[in-house]
Design a protein around this motif. Structure first.
Motif, PDB file in Angstrom:
ATOM      1  N   SER A 152     -28.330  14.370  35.494  1.00  0.00           N
ATOM      2  CA  SER A 152     -27.148  13.658  35.977  1.00  0.00           C
ATOM      3  C   SER A 152     -26.933  12.433  35.103  1.00  0.00           C
ATOM      4  CB  SER A 152     -27.331  13.245  37.440  1.00  0.00           C
ATOM      5  OG  SER A 152     -26.345  12.317  37.825  1.00  0.00           O
ATOM      6  N   VAL A 153     -25.830  12.403  34.376  1.00  0.00           N
ATOM      7  CA  VAL A 153     -25.535  11.258  33.519  1.00  0.00           C
ATOM      8  C   VAL A 153     -25.429   9.995  34.358  1.00  0.00           C
ATOM      9  CG1 VAL A 153     -23.819  10.224  31.986  1.00  0.00           C
ATOM     10  CG2 VAL A 153     -24.427  12.634  31.732  1.00  0.00           C
ATOM     11  N   GLU A 154     -24.726  10.097  35.469  1.00  0.00           N
ATOM     12  CA  GLU A 154     -24.524   8.920  36.312  1.00  0.00           C
ATOM     13  C   GLU A 154     -25.853   8.407  36.877  1.00  0.00           C
ATOM     14  OE1 GLU A 154     -22.822  11.695  36.495  1.00  0.00           O
ATOM     15  OE2 GLU A 154     -20.827  11.070  35.826  1.00  0.00           O
ATOM     16  N   GLY A 155     -26.684   9.338  37.356  1.00  0.00           N
ATOM     17  CA  GLY A 155     -27.971   8.928  37.904  1.00  0.00           C
ATOM     18  C   GLY A 155     -28.873   8.322  36.852  1.00  0.00           C
ATOM     19  N   TYR A 156     -28.903   8.951  35.663  1.00  0.00           N
ATOM     20  CA  TYR A 156     -29.716   8.422  34.561  1.00  0.00           C
ATOM     21  C   TYR A 156     -29.245   7.029  34.173  1.00  0.00           C
ATOM     22  CZ  TYR A 156     -31.378   7.890  29.738  1.00  0.00           C
ATOM     23  OH  TYR A 156     -31.936   7.415  28.578  1.00  0.00           O
ATOM     24  N   CYS A 157     -27.922   6.868  34.050  1.00  0.00           N
ATOM     25  CA  CYS A 157     -27.388   5.572  33.635  1.00  0.00           C
ATOM     26  C   CYS A 157     -27.680   4.494  34.663  1.00  0.00           C
ATOM     27  CB  CYS A 157     -25.869   5.688  33.413  1.00  0.00           C
ATOM     28  SG  CYS A 157     -25.386   5.415  31.692  1.00  0.00           S
ATOM     29  N   LEU A 158     -27.628   4.863  35.923  1.00  0.00           N
ATOM     30  CA  LEU A 158     -27.942   3.906  36.967  1.00  0.00           C
ATOM     31  C   LEU A 158     -29.395   3.451  36.855  1.00  0.00           C
ATOM     32  CD1 LEU A 158     -26.931   2.448  39.527  1.00  0.00           C
ATOM     33  CD2 LEU A 158     -27.739   4.420  40.843  1.00  0.00           C
ATOM     34  N   ASP A 159     -30.304   4.395  36.594  1.00  0.00           N
ATOM     35  CA  ASP A 159     -31.725   4.054  36.439  1.00  0.00           C
ATOM     36  C   ASP A 159     -31.966   3.181  35.219  1.00  0.00           C
ATOM     37  OD1 ASP A 159     -32.345   5.484  38.687  1.00  0.00           O
ATOM     38  OD2 ASP A 159     -32.923   7.305  37.597  1.00  0.00           O
ATOM     39  N   VAL A 164     -21.571   4.497  31.255  1.00  0.00           N
ATOM     40  CA  VAL A 164     -21.063   5.852  31.050  1.00  0.00           C
ATOM     41  C   VAL A 164     -19.698   5.773  30.375  1.00  0.00           C
ATOM     42  CG1 VAL A 164     -20.347   8.002  32.150  1.00  0.00           C
ATOM     43  CG2 VAL A 164     -22.311   6.738  33.053  1.00  0.00           C
ATOM     44  N   TYR A 165     -19.565   6.503  29.256  1.00  0.00           N
ATOM     45  CA  TYR A 165     -18.294   6.550  28.527  1.00  0.00           C
ATOM     46  C   TYR A 165     -18.116   7.965  28.003  1.00  0.00           C
ATOM     47  CZ  TYR A 165     -14.768   5.662  24.917  1.00  0.00           C
ATOM     48  OH  TYR A 165     -13.633   5.702  24.136  1.00  0.00           O
ATOM     49  N   SER A 166     -17.004   8.607  28.382  1.00  0.00           N
ATOM     50  CA  SER A 166     -16.679   9.970  27.953  1.00  0.00           C
ATOM     51  C   SER A 166     -17.819  10.946  28.266  1.00  0.00           C
ATOM     52  CB  SER A 166     -16.353   9.995  26.462  1.00  0.00           C
ATOM     53  OG  SER A 166     -15.161   9.260  26.223  1.00  0.00           O
ATOM     54  N   TYR A 170     -24.772   5.355  27.688  1.00  0.00           N
ATOM     55  CA  TYR A 170     -25.226   4.469  26.607  1.00  0.00           C
ATOM     56  C   TYR A 170     -26.120   3.386  27.202  1.00  0.00           C
ATOM     57  CZ  TYR A 170     -21.714   6.828  23.825  1.00  0.00           C
ATOM     58  OH  TYR A 170     -20.988   7.796  23.170  1.00  0.00           O
ATOM     59  N   THR A 171     -27.250   3.182  26.551  1.00  0.00           N
ATOM     60  CA  THR A 171     -28.220   2.191  27.034  1.00  0.00           C
ATOM     61  C   THR A 171     -28.715   1.327  25.886  1.00  0.00           C
ATOM     62  OG1 THR A 171     -30.090   3.721  26.732  1.00  0.00           O
ATOM     63  CG2 THR A 171     -29.009   3.711  28.892  1.00  0.00           C
ATOM     64  N   ILE A 172     -29.195   0.150  26.256  1.00  0.00           N
ATOM     65  CA  ILE A 172     -29.872  -0.748  25.314  1.00  0.00           C
ATOM     66  C   ILE A 172     -31.224  -1.057  25.946  1.00  0.00           C
ATOM     67  CG2 ILE A 172     -29.803  -2.977  24.124  1.00  0.00           C
ATOM     68  CD1 ILE A 172     -26.742  -2.831  24.313  1.00  0.00           C
ATOM     69  N   PRO A 173     -32.270  -0.284  25.612  1.00  0.00           N
ATOM     70  CA  PRO A 173     -33.519  -0.340  26.372  1.00  0.00           C
ATOM     71  C   PRO A 173     -34.230  -1.684  26.364  1.00  0.00           C
ATOM     72  CG  PRO A 173     -33.709   1.130  24.478  1.00  0.00           C
ATOM     73  CD  PRO A 173     -32.285   0.742  24.575  1.00  0.00           C
ATOM     74  N   SER A 174     -34.230  -2.383  25.241  1.00  0.00           N
ATOM     75  CA  SER A 174     -34.862  -3.703  25.198  1.00  0.00           C
ATOM     76  C   SER A 174     -34.324  -4.465  23.994  1.00  0.00           C
ATOM     77  CB  SER A 174     -36.395  -3.587  25.115  1.00  0.00           C
ATOM     78  OG  SER A 174     -36.783  -3.014  23.877  1.00  0.00           O
ATOM     79  N   VAL A 175     -34.447  -5.768  24.092  1.00  0.00           N
ATOM     80  CA  VAL A 175     -33.951  -6.631  23.015  1.00  0.00           C
ATOM     81  C   VAL A 175     -35.084  -7.546  22.573  1.00  0.00           C
ATOM     82  CG1 VAL A 175     -32.336  -8.471  22.424  1.00  0.00           C
ATOM     83  CG2 VAL A 175     -31.581  -6.548  23.837  1.00  0.00           C
ATOM     84  N   SER A 176     -35.363  -7.553  21.279  1.00  0.00           N
ATOM     85  CA  SER A 176     -36.400  -8.404  20.711  1.00  0.00           C
ATOM     86  C   SER A 176     -35.814  -9.046  19.457  1.00  0.00           C
ATOM     87  CB  SER A 176     -37.639  -7.579  20.363  1.00  0.00           C
ATOM     88  OG  SER A 176     -38.669  -8.392  19.855  1.00  0.00           O
ATOM     89  N   GLU A 191     -38.234   7.007  24.064  1.00  0.00           N
ATOM     90  CA  GLU A 191     -39.036   6.715  25.253  1.00  0.00           C
ATOM     91  C   GLU A 191     -38.282   7.009  26.548  1.00  0.00           C
ATOM     92  OE1 GLU A 191     -40.334   2.700  24.984  1.00  0.00           O
ATOM     93  OE2 GLU A 191     -41.851   3.104  23.432  1.00  0.00           O
ATOM     94  N   THR A 192     -36.964   6.952  26.500  1.00  0.00           N
ATOM     95  CA  THR A 192     -36.158   7.237  27.691  1.00  0.00           C
ATOM     96  C   THR A 192     -35.439   8.578  27.579  1.00  0.00           C
ATOM     97  OG1 THR A 192     -34.253   6.034  26.768  1.00  0.00           O
ATOM     98  CG2 THR A 192     -35.798   4.774  28.102  1.00  0.00           C
ATOM     99  N   GLY A 193     -35.877   9.420  26.640  1.00  0.00           N
ATOM    100  CA  GLY A 193     -35.262  10.734  26.474  1.00  0.00           C
ATOM    101  C   GLY A 193     -33.909  10.691  25.804  1.00  0.00           C
ATOM    102  N   ALA A 194     -33.619   9.631  25.073  1.00  0.00           N
ATOM    103  CA  ALA A 194     -32.301   9.460  24.449  1.00  0.00           C
ATOM    104  C   ALA A 194     -32.427   9.467  22.926  1.00  0.00           C
ATOM    105  CB  ALA A 194     -31.662   8.161  24.923  1.00  0.00           C
ATOM    106  N   LEU A 195     -31.277   9.338  22.251  1.00  0.00           N
ATOM    107  CA  LEU A 195     -31.199   9.268  20.792  1.00  0.00           C
ATOM    108  C   LEU A 195     -30.384   8.047  20.399  1.00  0.00           C
ATOM    109  CD1 LEU A 195     -30.316  13.013  20.120  1.00  0.00           C
ATOM    110  CD2 LEU A 195     -32.563  11.948  19.803  1.00  0.00           C
TER     111      LEU A 195
END
Length: 299
Positions: A152-159, A164-166, A170-176, A191-195
């Motif tokens: 579920s895109v929506e569920g994943y994005c919420l976690d 969500v776009y189109s 889209y996520t930004i897992p951490s900032v350093s 690490e989050t199953g994304a690219l």
């Protein structure tokens, strides 16, 4: 009425224990005053007989030598203590009979349909001694499903606190700040199953810009993030993970970019709260470090 039966059983046990303790623990005799006293039981095992040649144990009988009775005095049993011990023992036996339950067995299937979802499972047990068991014969426990859950895109994005776009999250897992290499960025997404995210056009870039500014460090006004799209300086083309190519003009670039060195093939998005400052795309070599990565995951 069940509690009354148990009470009567306990009372009978106490009465019986008093009778047993009085009968076996002491001698009861009457006194001149008409009262009853308890005397210790004396058991004779023989007599110590002393002679000129030595001493030996023999029957207690009239002899010319001095004899010394050898006795064992049995301690008087405390009837109250005996009653309590009998009561505790009887309760233990009774409870073992009353609590004659068998083990819990699952019934039916888990209400959850997939592994990531939690549900309830019904369990039952059988009474080994008929209707005398105390407690419930049914309960429900926590369980998970067996099948793989549909993504579920929506569920994943919420976690992941993403956007969500189109139909893509889209996520930004951490900032350093300034410490993330390109390989680090790839690992952060995996690490989050994304690219690493592709940036397809100016509209898409504007959406990612707004999202990126919500993740910038508090200590400064800008953020600098790797994306997945590559740039080929020799052809001025953008190359996407699918192998598709687009002209570089479909994106907005920072002033003086893209640059021409052949090593500057990695793309990064630089956005600032102040639109008059450097904002847009950079093409950089793999040796440069940024603040993080923009990742994407679709259905």
């Amino acid at each position: 009425m069940h509690w009354m039966h148990l009470f009567v059983a306990d009372l009978l046990i106490v009465i019986l224990s008093f009778a047993i303790s009085n009968a076996s623990g002491a001698d009861v005799t009457g006194s001149d005053e008409g009262t009853t006293s308890i005397k210790p039981v004396v058991r004779h095992y023989g007599c110590l007989i002393r002679t000129i040649s030595g001493s030996y144990v023999g029957p207690c009988q009239a002899q010319t030598t001095t004899t010394y009775p050898i006795v064992e005095r049995q301690r008087t049993t405390n009837p109250v203590l005996t009653a309590l011990l009998w009561l505790l023992y009887a309760r233990q036996v009774r409870n073992s009979r009353i609590s004659g339950w068998g083990g819990w067995s699952p019934q039916g299937s888990c209400s959850a349909t997939c592994r990531e979802d939690g549900g309830l499972q019904r369990y039952t047990r059988q009474c080994g001694s008929g209707s005398g068991c105390v407690g419930n014969d049914e309960r429900y426990g926590w369980c998970t499903g067996e099948a793989e859950c549909p993504f579920s895109v929506e569920g994943y994005c919420l976690d992941q606190d993403g956007l969500v776009y189109s139909g893509i999250c889209y996520t930004i897992p951490s900032v350093s700040q300034g410490a993330v290499t390109y390989n680090d960025a790839v690992a952060l997404c995996e690490e989050t199953g994304a690219l690493l995210a592709d940036v397809h056009d100016r509209n898409h870039q504007a959406v990612l810009k707004t999202f990126a500014l919500t993740k910038k460090p508090f200590t400064r006004s800008y953020i600098y993030l790797f994306v997945g799209t590559a740039y080929i300086p020799s052809t001025s083309k953008l190359v996407y993970r699918s192998g598709m190519e687009k002209d570089r003009t479909v994106l907005d670039w920072t002033q003086s970019y893209p640059v021409t060195p052949s090593s500057a093939t990695y793309l990064a998005l630089h956005e600032d709260e102040d639109p008059t400052l450097q904002t847009g795309m950079f093409n950089i070599p793999i040796t440069e470090t940024v603040d993080g990565a923009i990742c994407e995951r679709g259905p």
